[in-house]
Write an enzyme that holds these catalytic residues in place. Sequence first.
Site, short mmCIF file in Angstrom:
data_model
loop_
_atom_site.label_atom_id
_atom_site.label_comp_id
_atom_site.label_asym_id
_atom_site.label_seq_id
_atom_site.Cartn_x
_atom_site.Cartn_y
_atom_site.Cartn_z
N HIS A 1 0.85 -1.19 0.00
CA HIS A 1 0.00 0.00 0.00
C HIS A 1 0.88 1.24 0.00
CE1 HIS A 1 -3.71 2.21 1.88
NE2 HIS A 1 -3.11 2.92 0.94
N HIS B 1 0.27 8.48 12.46
CA HIS B 1 -1.06 7.92 12.20
C HIS B 1 -1.59 7.11 13.38
CE1 HIS B 1 -0.25 8.94 7.99
NE2 HIS B 1 -1.53 8.73 7.76
N GLN C 1 -9.33 11.11 0.90
CA GLN C 1 -9.89 10.70 -0.39
C GLN C 1 -10.92 11.73 -0.85
OE1 GLN C 1 -9.31 7.67 -2.18
NE2 GLN C 1 -7.89 6.75 -0.73
N HIS D 1 -5.02 0.40 6.42
CA HIS D 1 -4.47 1.29 7.46
C HIS D 1 -5.33 1.29 8.73
CE1 HIS D 1 -7.19 4.07 5.41
NE2 HIS D 1 -6.32 4.38 4.48
N HIS E 1 1.47 4.90 -2.51
CA HIS E 1 0.96 5.71 -3.62
C HIS E 1 2.07 6.38 -4.43
CE1 HIS E 1 -3.28 5.54 -2.33
NE2 HIS E 1 -2.78 5.56 -1.09
N ALA F 1 -2.94 12.96 5.06
CA ALA F 1 -3.12 12.61 3.64
C ALA F 1 -1.96 11.73 3.19
CB ALA F 1 -3.20 13.88 2.79
N ASP G 1 1.78 3.75 2.96
CA ASP G 1 0.79 4.71 2.45
C ASP G 1 1.50 5.99 2.01
OD1 ASP G 1 -1.76 5.53 1.72
OD2 ASP G 1 -2.34 6.16 3.73
#
Length: 383
Positions: free
Chosen positions: A59, A249, A141, A214, A61, A306, A272
């Site tokens: 995971h 997080h 998102q 997550h 991006h 984010a 992430d």
Amino acid sequence: MLFHNAQVMAPTGRLPKGWLLVDGTRIAAMGAGDPPEFSDHESIDAQGLTLLPGFVDIHVHGGGGAEAMDATPDALRTMARLYAQHGVTAFTATTWTDSDARITAALEVILEVQGRQPDGATLLGAYLEGPYLNPIRCGAQSTVHIRTAPRDEATAYLDMGVIRLVALAPEFEENGWLIEECVRRGITVSAAHTAATYDQMVAAVARGLTHATHSYNAMTGLHHREPGTLGAVMALPEIRAELIADNIHVHPASMRILYKAKGPDGLVLITDAMRGAGMPEGEYPIDERTVIVKDGAVRLPDGTLAGSILSLDRALHNLMQATGESLDVLWPTSSLNAARQIHVADRKSSLEVGKDADLVLVDADVNVRLTVAEGTVVHRAEI
């Protein structure tokens, strides 16, 4: 390539003075003590450092100024190079909620580029995070494009043959068919950006859901009368739980609680990470919006997290610190568990003869000294 004088983390336990031979793209032989004589090989003295299976980030991006949603081969290769510097030997490029056209474009490029990269981590396919989420748990998102799963659109994504994991909100009955279709095709389904109750999670697991995106973040929390999404993640043995172990997080104490619930085989470390990973602090684009990278965190202007700028080597180090457990216990959280979730553990993510030579050499603080992806050195620091 012959590694010797290494602490080799074999599936049966650490070989305190071990060796491992790479032939082509595979692990050819390994053992304890001094190695036999082999000809025509590069000899690497590991100087007592630990040889682990290469990390697998399922995971992630982006990073290095690039993201999967850029939908360009250069972006994916930039990401692969950055990840290799932090011990990652394989990854699934992760999309996010956007228009059908943009998601399709990103998947098409991942399909084109997937496989071995000459100077970075191997791209194993795609992780579809959204757009089939719950807007009340959207996180960063975009709510503009969040929707339930239309059959024609979602089936077209699956038919591309590049998706290994789909993250969705399982509480919507309109998404239920997609859980079942993914399971039929051998694609893992994850609960993500969800307000699912405990009972709704139990029903989704009965349909075949086996993963949580997550954990703690963008999901219903634990309450003693309604265990919620998080309670289901902790209680249901069918679910493996992702964790962003950046100490931002998730608090270290909460990491420890999740670890106690899931154990070393039930946790999947992820980053992430987004475009700003490996880059200076500042502002970076995310779809039509801007995020701010500052003090180790990535946030929208309103303060919403984010993604991250975490690397998987630091995630493993942080989990060790939070739990007090050793590499001997926790190494599967950075590799094997992820490989199991995307069905590649038969060839990756454990040090066994015949498996892909995906290796990372680390010191006691999980600083990466050497990364080998499918038999090729893709990152080397001083040993």
